[in-house]
Design a protein around this motif. Structure first.
Motif, PDB file in Angstrom:
ATOM      1  N   THR A  14       0.857  -1.171   0.000  1.00 43.01           N
ATOM      2  CA  THR A  14       0.000   0.000   0.000  1.00 43.01           C
ATOM      3  C   THR A  14       0.902   1.232   0.000  1.00 43.01           C
ATOM      4  O   THR A  14       2.088   1.133  -0.312  1.00 43.01           O
ATOM      5  CB  THR A  14      -0.959  -0.032   1.207  1.00 43.01           C
ATOM      6  OG1 THR A  14      -1.905   1.037   1.101  1.00 43.01           O
ATOM      7  CG2 THR A  14      -0.220   0.048   2.536  1.00 43.01           C
ATOM      8  N   GLU A  15       0.365   2.379   0.355  1.00 43.48           N
ATOM      9  CA  GLU A  15       1.119   3.623   0.339  1.00 43.48           C
ATOM     10  C   GLU A  15       2.217   3.617   1.397  1.00 43.48           C
ATOM     11  O   GLU A  15       2.061   3.081   2.486  1.00 43.48           O
ATOM     12  CB  GLU A  15       0.153   4.788   0.592  1.00 43.48           C
ATOM     13  CG  GLU A  15       0.532   6.091  -0.088  1.00 43.48           C
ATOM     14  CD  GLU A  15       1.486   6.950   0.733  1.00 43.48           C
ATOM     15  OE1 GLU A  15       2.028   7.917   0.185  1.00 43.48           O
ATOM     16  OE2 GLU A  15       1.699   6.644   1.936  1.00 43.48           O
ATOM     17  N   CYS A  16       3.336   4.249   1.054  1.00 45.79           N
ATOM     18  CA  CYS A  16       4.557   4.197   1.876  1.00 45.79           C
ATOM     19  C   CYS A  16       4.370   4.521   3.348  1.00 45.79           C
ATOM     20  O   CYS A  16       4.846   3.792   4.220  1.00 45.79           O
ATOM     21  CB  CYS A  16       5.576   5.191   1.338  1.00 45.79           C
ATOM     22  SG  CYS A  16       6.452   4.630  -0.103  1.00 45.79           S
ATOM     23  N   SER A  17       3.729   5.620   3.637  1.00 48.50           N
ATOM     24  CA  SER A  17       3.697   6.103   5.011  1.00 48.50           C
ATOM     25  C   SER A  17       2.953   5.174   5.947  1.00 48.50           C
ATOM     26  O   SER A  17       3.136   5.237   7.164  1.00 48.50           O
ATOM     27  CB  SER A  17       3.073   7.502   5.064  1.00 48.50           C
ATOM     28  OG  SER A  17       3.930   8.439   4.464  1.00 48.50           O
ATOM     29  N   MET A  18       2.115   4.304   5.397  1.00 48.60           N
ATOM     30  CA  MET A  18       1.417   3.331   6.224  1.00 48.60           C
ATOM     31  C   MET A  18       2.413   2.490   7.013  1.00 48.60           C
ATOM     32  O   MET A  18       2.243   2.270   8.222  1.00 48.60           O
ATOM     33  CB  MET A  18       0.557   2.453   5.321  1.00 48.60           C
ATOM     34  CG  MET A  18      -0.192   1.352   6.027  1.00 48.60           C
ATOM     35  SD  MET A  18      -1.545   2.000   7.019  1.00 48.60           S
ATOM     36  CE  MET A  18      -2.088   0.467   7.778  1.00 48.60           C
ATOM     37  N   SER A  19       3.473   2.031   6.366  1.00 49.69           N
ATOM     38  CA  SER A  19       4.480   1.220   7.057  1.00 49.69           C
ATOM     39  C   SER A  19       5.157   2.013   8.159  1.00 49.69           C
ATOM     40  O   SER A  19       5.406   1.496   9.255  1.00 49.69           O
ATOM     41  CB  SER A  19       5.525   0.703   6.058  1.00 49.69           C
ATOM     42  OG  SER A  19       4.961  -0.221   5.165  1.00 49.69           O
ATOM     43  N   ASP A  20       5.475   3.277   7.891  1.00 52.85           N
ATOM     44  CA  ASP A  20       6.107   4.113   8.911  1.00 52.85           C
ATOM     45  C   ASP A  20       5.216   4.253  10.139  1.00 52.85           C
ATOM     46  O   ASP A  20       5.669   4.137  11.285  1.00 52.85           O
ATOM     47  CB  ASP A  20       6.424   5.507   8.353  1.00 52.85           C
ATOM     48  CG  ASP A  20       7.503   5.484   7.295  1.00 52.85           C
ATOM     49  OD1 ASP A  20       8.344   4.567   7.325  1.00 52.85           O
ATOM     50  OD2 ASP A  20       7.506   6.378   6.439  1.00 52.85           O
ATOM     51  N   ASN A  21       3.919   4.496   9.907  1.00 48.94           N
ATOM     52  CA  ASN A  21       3.013   4.739  11.019  1.00 48.94           C
ATOM     53  C   ASN A  21       2.748   3.485  11.842  1.00 48.94           C
ATOM     54  O   ASN A  21       2.641   3.547  13.063  1.00 48.94           O
ATOM     55  CB  ASN A  21       1.693   5.316  10.496  1.00 48.94           C
ATOM     56  CG  ASN A  21       1.865   6.715   9.941  1.00 48.94           C
ATOM     57  OD1 ASN A  21       2.697   7.480  10.417  1.00 48.94           O
ATOM     58  ND2 ASN A  21       1.102   7.048   8.911  1.00 48.94           N
ATOM     59  N   VAL A  22       2.667   2.333  11.171  1.00 47.08           N
ATOM     60  CA  VAL A  22       2.442   1.091  11.907  1.00 47.08           C
ATOM     61  C   VAL A  22       3.715   0.655  12.625  1.00 47.08           C
ATOM     62  O   VAL A  22       3.676   0.182  13.763  1.00 47.08           O
ATOM     63  CB  VAL A  22       1.934  -0.023  10.967  1.00 47.08           C
ATOM     64  CG1 VAL A  22       1.716  -1.323  11.737  1.00 47.08           C
ATOM     65  CG2 VAL A  22       0.621   0.394  10.300  1.00 47.08           C
ATOM     66  N   SER A  23       4.872   0.841  11.975  1.00 43.56           N
ATOM     67  CA  SER A  23       6.133   0.432  12.610  1.00 43.56           C
ATOM     68  C   SER A  23       6.447   1.278  13.832  1.00 43.56           C
ATOM     69  O   SER A  23       7.096   0.808  14.773  1.00 43.56           O
ATOM     70  CB  SER A  23       7.287   0.498  11.608  1.00 43.56           C
ATOM     71  OG  SER A  23       7.579   1.831  11.242  1.00 43.56           O
TER      72      SER A  23
END
Length: 325
Positions: free
Chosen positions: A258-267
């Motif tokens: 999905t969109e990049c920032s999703m990984s940042d926010n979940v991590s």
């Protein structure tokens, strides 16, 4: 230590795993100003899962996917809502809060899906398929929602369609979401050739490469991806469903398609999980910045307005969606 540093230090703890301290220092003035302006304006910020961490974890009061934001918008007691997302989300917030001031930080924050279909297109579809209910993804303009029977999100699309008790629907505008939902429900779906410019770029080869490069990785795909990508994933779901999966299951290694920032926010809140980051950015979501949010609150600019007659019909379609549990 400056007063700004002291007032923003607690917020930095939320993002310290994804934003270096030196980078946060360049953001602190805007963060402090936004916190002050929210108090002065009696404002809240709704932040979508695709916002960057300093917005999502730093200044947003309510965060989530489009379904969560739509639900939470109904309970907001503030006078002003700033929607850190894209224009159709701000319109939805305005539909559900007609007496409140709704601001969007950047008017250019659009959506390829929303722009792929017009109200006239929906009327033509209804004329070609009389009596078939129209299920419209929330990633659409208020004009399109107004021509619809009920809205849906990627998180509740199955429940919405099953609630209709029919064997045929028009589902617009995302062709891939419609095909993926049809495969789950067995309902015949009349589609529209709209696509998300982020998710349509993912391919089965991407998934294969991720698995080769990162043995044991768990792959989660958004249902706006092409059906062959969804089939290659271990699980498909909305951004909220992805986040819940990671939080509960705590896989050792995960890739969010999905969109990049999703990984940042979940991590940021799952430091024990290793995130593989296949990165497709949404240029529209990234138009929201701390500086733009600050300016929106300082100048009360980019207010969202909707024609009352359109708003009444569009609101009915959104409220029908929210009534589905």
């Amino acid at each position: 230590m400056s007063a700004v540093t002291i007032s923003t230090d607690a917020l930095y703890e939320r993002v310290q795993n994804v934003i270096p301290r030196v980078e946060w220092a360049t953001m602190a003035d805007d963060v402090e100003a936004i916190l002050r302006l929210k108090r002065e304006r009696n404002a809240v910020i709704l932040g979508h899962n695709y916002q960057t961490p300093e917005i999502f974890h730093g200044v947003s009061d309510i965060v989530g996917d489009s379904l969560a934001l739509a639900r939470e918008a109904q309970t907001v007691e503030a006078d002003v809502i700033v929607l850190a997302g894209v224009h159709f989300m701000a319109e939805t917030a305005k539909l559900l809060n007609p007496a409140k001031t709704v601001l969007i930080p950047d008017l250019r924050a659009g959506c390829s899906l929303a722009e792929s279909i017009t109200a006239a297109d929906v009327r033509a579809l209804k004329a070609a398929h009389p009596g078939v209910p129209v299920v419209t993804y929330v990633n659409t303009s208020a004009d399109v929602k107004a021509e619809s029977d009920i809205c849906c999100t990627s998180g509740n699309a199955v429940r919405v369609i099953e609630s209709l008790g029919v064997d045929r629907v028009i589902m617009i505008p995302d062709e891939y979401l419609a095909r993926n939902i049809a495969a789950q429900t067995g309902v015949e779906v009349i589609t529209w050739p709209g696509h998300c410019e982020v998710h349509e770029r993912f391919t089965p080869f991407d998934i294969e490469q991720i698995r080769q490069d990162h043995p044991g990785v768990v792959v989660l795909a958004h249902p706006e991806c092409p059906p062959e990508v969804v089939a290659a994933a271990d699980m498909a779901g909305s951004t909220a469903q992805m986040q819940d999966f990671v939080t509960v299951e705590q896989p050792a290694r995960v890739a969010l398609i999905t969109e990049c920032s999703m990984s940042d926010n979940v991590s940021a809140v799952n430091p024990g999980v290793e995130f593989v980051r296949p990165c497709n950015l949404c240029p529209h979501m990234k138009r929201n910045t701390l500086a733009a949010i600050r300016a929106a609150l300082e100048h009360m600019r980019h207010e969202v307005t909707i024609d009352p007659e359109v708003a009444d019909r569009a609101r009915a379609a959104v409220e029908r969606m929210l009534a589905v549990r």
